[in-house]
Design an enzyme around this catalytic site. Sequence first.
Site, PDB file in Angstrom:
ATOM      1  N   ARG A 172       0.530  -1.633   0.207  1.00  0.00           N
ATOM      2  CA  ARG A 172       0.420   0.003   0.019  1.00  0.00           C
ATOM      3  C   ARG A 172       1.457   0.965   0.173  1.00  0.00           C
ATOM      4  O   ARG A 172       0.317   2.238   0.298  1.00  0.00           O
ATOM      5  CB  ARG A 172      -0.642   0.005   1.059  1.00  0.00           C
ATOM      6  CG  ARG A 172      -1.991  -1.233   1.288  1.00  0.00           C
ATOM      7  CD  ARG A 172      -2.570  -1.333   0.292  1.00  0.00           C
ATOM      8  NE  ARG A 172      -3.883  -2.232   0.309  1.00  0.00           N
ATOM      9  CZ  ARG A 172      -3.488  -3.271  -0.236  1.00  0.00           C
ATOM     10  NH1 ARG A 172      -1.845  -3.526  -1.081  1.00  0.00           N
ATOM     11  NH2 ARG A 172      -4.057  -4.619  -0.050  1.00  0.00           N
ATOM     12  N   SER A 220     -10.355  -0.550   4.240  1.00  0.00           N
ATOM     13  CA  SER A 220      -9.157  -1.192   5.557  1.00  0.00           C
ATOM     14  C   SER A 220      -8.898   0.286   5.948  1.00  0.00           C
ATOM     15  O   SER A 220      -8.138   1.569   5.369  1.00  0.00           O
ATOM     16  CB  SER A 220      -8.075  -1.932   5.622  1.00  0.00           C
ATOM     17  OG  SER A 220      -8.863  -2.570   5.422  1.00  0.00           O
ATOM     18  N   GLU A 290      -3.814   3.497   6.611  1.00  0.00           N
ATOM     19  CA  GLU A 290      -3.798   3.305   5.116  1.00  0.00           C
ATOM     20  C   GLU A 290      -4.067   4.385   4.581  1.00  0.00           C
ATOM     21  O   GLU A 290      -4.234   4.457   3.239  1.00  0.00           O
ATOM     22  CB  GLU A 290      -4.472   2.159   4.470  1.00  0.00           C
ATOM     23  CG  GLU A 290      -4.186   2.032   3.255  1.00  0.00           C
ATOM     24  CD  GLU A 290      -5.005   0.525   2.580  1.00  0.00           C
ATOM     25  OE1 GLU A 290      -4.913  -0.697   3.540  1.00  0.00           O
ATOM     26  OE2 GLU A 290      -5.996   0.093   2.054  1.00  0.00           O
TER      27      GLU A 290
HETATM   28  C1  LIG Z   1     -15.541  -0.627   1.140  1.00  0.00           C
HETATM   29  C2  LIG Z   1     -14.571  -0.509   0.355  1.00  0.00           C
HETATM   30  C3  LIG Z   1     -13.323  -1.774   0.630  1.00  0.00           C
HETATM   31  C4  LIG Z   1     -12.035  -1.220  -0.466  1.00  0.00           C
HETATM   32  N1  LIG Z   1     -10.989  -2.281  -0.583  1.00  0.00           N
HETATM   33  C5  LIG Z   1      -9.771  -2.358  -0.770  1.00  0.00           C
HETATM   34  C6  LIG Z   1      -9.378  -3.386  -1.329  1.00  0.00           C
HETATM   35  O1  LIG Z   1      -9.501  -4.247  -0.792  1.00  0.00           O
HETATM   36  N2  LIG Z   1      -7.193  -3.171  -1.449  1.00  0.00           N
HETATM   37  C7  LIG Z   1      -6.961  -1.816  -1.453  1.00  0.00           C
HETATM   38  O2  LIG Z   1      -5.630  -1.211  -1.955  1.00  0.00           O
HETATM   39  N3  LIG Z   1      -8.082  -0.980  -1.273  1.00  0.00           N
HETATM   40  C8  LIG Z   1      -9.265  -0.946  -1.157  1.00  0.00           C
HETATM   41  N4  LIG Z   1     -10.452   0.220  -0.632  1.00  0.00           N
HETATM   42  C9  LIG Z   1      -9.630   2.068  -0.304  1.00  0.00           C
HETATM   43  C10 LIG Z   1      -9.483   2.495  -2.009  1.00  0.00           C
HETATM   44  O3  LIG Z   1     -10.585   2.113  -3.165  1.00  0.00           O
HETATM   45  C11 LIG Z   1      -8.435   2.240  -2.647  1.00  0.00           C
HETATM   46  O4  LIG Z   1      -7.149   2.091  -2.154  1.00  0.00           O
HETATM   47  C12 LIG Z   1      -8.643   3.023  -4.245  1.00  0.00           C
HETATM   48  O5  LIG Z   1      -6.765   2.242  -4.976  1.00  0.00           O
HETATM   49  C13 LIG Z   1      -8.437   3.919  -4.115  1.00  0.00           C
HETATM   50  O6  LIG Z   1      -8.375   4.814  -5.134  1.00  0.00           O
HETATM   51  P1  LIG Z   1      -9.545   5.641  -5.949  1.00  0.00           P
HETATM   52  O7  LIG Z   1      -9.281   6.144  -6.906  1.00  0.00           O
HETATM   53  O8  LIG Z   1     -10.579   6.127  -5.372  1.00  0.00           O
HETATM   54  O9  LIG Z   1      -8.211   7.144  -5.537  1.00  0.00           O
HETATM   55  P2  LIG Z   1      -8.673   8.697  -4.023  1.00  0.00           P
HETATM   56  O10 LIG Z   1      -9.279   7.936  -2.866  1.00  0.00           O
HETATM   57  O11 LIG Z   1      -9.443   9.271  -4.735  1.00  0.00           O
HETATM   58  O12 LIG Z   1      -7.081   9.213  -4.034  1.00  0.00           O
HETATM   59  C14 LIG Z   1      -6.265   8.222  -3.798  1.00  0.00           C
HETATM   60  C15 LIG Z   1      -4.797   8.044  -3.299  1.00  0.00           C
HETATM   61  O13 LIG Z   1      -4.570   7.964  -5.238  1.00  0.00           O
HETATM   62  C16 LIG Z   1      -4.377   9.369  -5.059  1.00  0.00           C
HETATM   63  N5  LIG Z   1      -4.257   9.508  -7.168  1.00  0.00           N
HETATM   64  C17 LIG Z   1      -5.724   9.027  -7.497  1.00  0.00           C
HETATM   65  N6  LIG Z   1      -5.662   9.685  -8.533  1.00  0.00           N
HETATM   66  C18 LIG Z   1      -4.355  10.098  -9.100  1.00  0.00           C
HETATM   67  C19 LIG Z   1      -3.603  10.042 -10.097  1.00  0.00           C
HETATM   68  N7  LIG Z   1      -4.042   9.503 -11.208  1.00  0.00           N
HETATM   69  N8  LIG Z   1      -2.382  10.373  -9.947  1.00  0.00           N
HETATM   70  C20 LIG Z   1      -1.777   9.867  -9.264  1.00  0.00           C
HETATM   71  N9  LIG Z   1      -2.160  10.303  -7.917  1.00  0.00           N
HETATM   72  C21 LIG Z   1      -3.784   9.856  -7.888  1.00  0.00           C
HETATM   73  C22 LIG Z   1      -5.013  10.587  -4.329  1.00  0.00           C
HETATM   74  O14 LIG Z   1      -4.127  12.163  -4.090  1.00  0.00           O
HETATM   75  C23 LIG Z   1      -4.909  10.354  -3.134  1.00  0.00           C
HETATM   76  O15 LIG Z   1      -4.184  10.729  -2.346  1.00  0.00           O
HETATM   77  C24 LIG Z   1     -11.248   0.074  -0.001  1.00  0.00           C
HETATM   78  C25 LIG Z   1     -12.017   0.864  -0.311  1.00  0.00           C
HETATM   79  C26 LIG Z   1     -14.081   0.495  -0.072  1.00  0.00           C
HETATM   80  C27 LIG Z   1     -14.100   1.803   0.069  1.00  0.00           C
END
Ligand SMILES: Cc1cc2nc3c(=O)[nH]c(=O)nc-3n(C[C@H](O)[C@H](O)[C@H](O)COP(=O)(O)OP(=O)(O)OC[C@H]3O[C@@H](n4cnc5c(N)ncnc54)[C@H](O)[C@@H]3O)c2cc1C
Length: 298
Positions: A172, A220, A290
Amino acid sequence: MNALALPPDFESRVLRNEPMAKHTSWHVGGPADVFFTPQDERDTAQFLSQLDPAMSIMWIGLGSNLLVRDGGIRGAVIDTHGVFDQLERINDNEVWCGSGVACAKLAKQCIKWGLGPAEFFAGIPGTLGGALAMNAGAFGGETWNHVLSVATLDRAGHRHERSASEYTVGYRHLSGPANEWFLGARLRFELKPDVSSEDIRVLLARRKATQPIGEWSCGSVFTNPPGDHAARLIESSGLKGTRVGGARVSEMHANFIVNDGSASAADIEELIRYVQHVVEQKHGVKLHTEVRIVGEAK
Ligand SMILES: Cc1cc2nc3c(=O)[nH]c(=O)nc-3n(C[C@H](O)[C@H](O)[C@H](O)COP(=O)(O)OP(=O)(O)OC[C@H]3O[C@@H](n4cnc5c(N)ncnc54)[C@H](O)[C@@H]3O)c2cc1C
């Protein structure tokens, strides 16, 4: 000059004081000074190049790993979901995926192409950009195990092509060239002709039985410490069900904090600190978040 001033053609296209609660899966977060949804890469590059260099920038995907504090975000937020949306097969084993593509869509398309293992992406409710930034993983799969190269934009709006070897990848965690954001990635998978959407269904059903899917959360909250599970430490500290305001440690999965609909970001952050404190007292283990905590307190 006011660092938040924008050229007139962009001024009419941005949202000012946009509540970030509308853009995060926890449904909390104060206003972003400037919220911009670009049309494409060129538009984004122009926007970046014309901003006052003092304005801070944050890119977001689906906000599924973000705790935005109640005072909101100073500077500009760039919304990528659905913007960088190219998804195509380049050759037998390789795929180009834009950073604004939802991970679930990538998983489904790889099944149609007979490529895998990409089913794990269906468990990540974010975009590929967020998954790259977090090295997101699920069901034993991890994003960067599949990355060959990425395309990025820097703060001045210049594009870079970078190989995976330019990044340090961890659990992560990712570090690499500073002040650049992902436009997309070239990903490699194996040929898996027998993969089917049933494989995704089974994985998601397993998850639904153990996690409070459907409630407002960010997944998480804490990373697992080496050799242990954050959920086990939190549960054995007697913290399931603990509340601060509208935020609660889930009874179903102790590493989830859910918003019952009335939580503020401050409630959630206070609960995070409380859980860290109690787990450290009881087990001598410092839990690390995380989830990315950003913005200003109210
Ligand atoms: C119900 C639920 C279950 C989940 N299960 C998991 C799981 O099993 N495994 C897991 O790893 N995560 C899980 N997550 C967490 C999350 O979905 C992941 O971390 C996901 O990768 C975040 O993506 P996002 O597009 O929503 O990013 P955001 O939340 O919008 O951003 C997260 C970070 O990424 C950066 N970012 C976003 N886009 C870009 C880009 N294009 N370039 C550079 N930086 C960028 C943002 O600035 C921020 O720092 C879960 C979340 C929920 C709500």
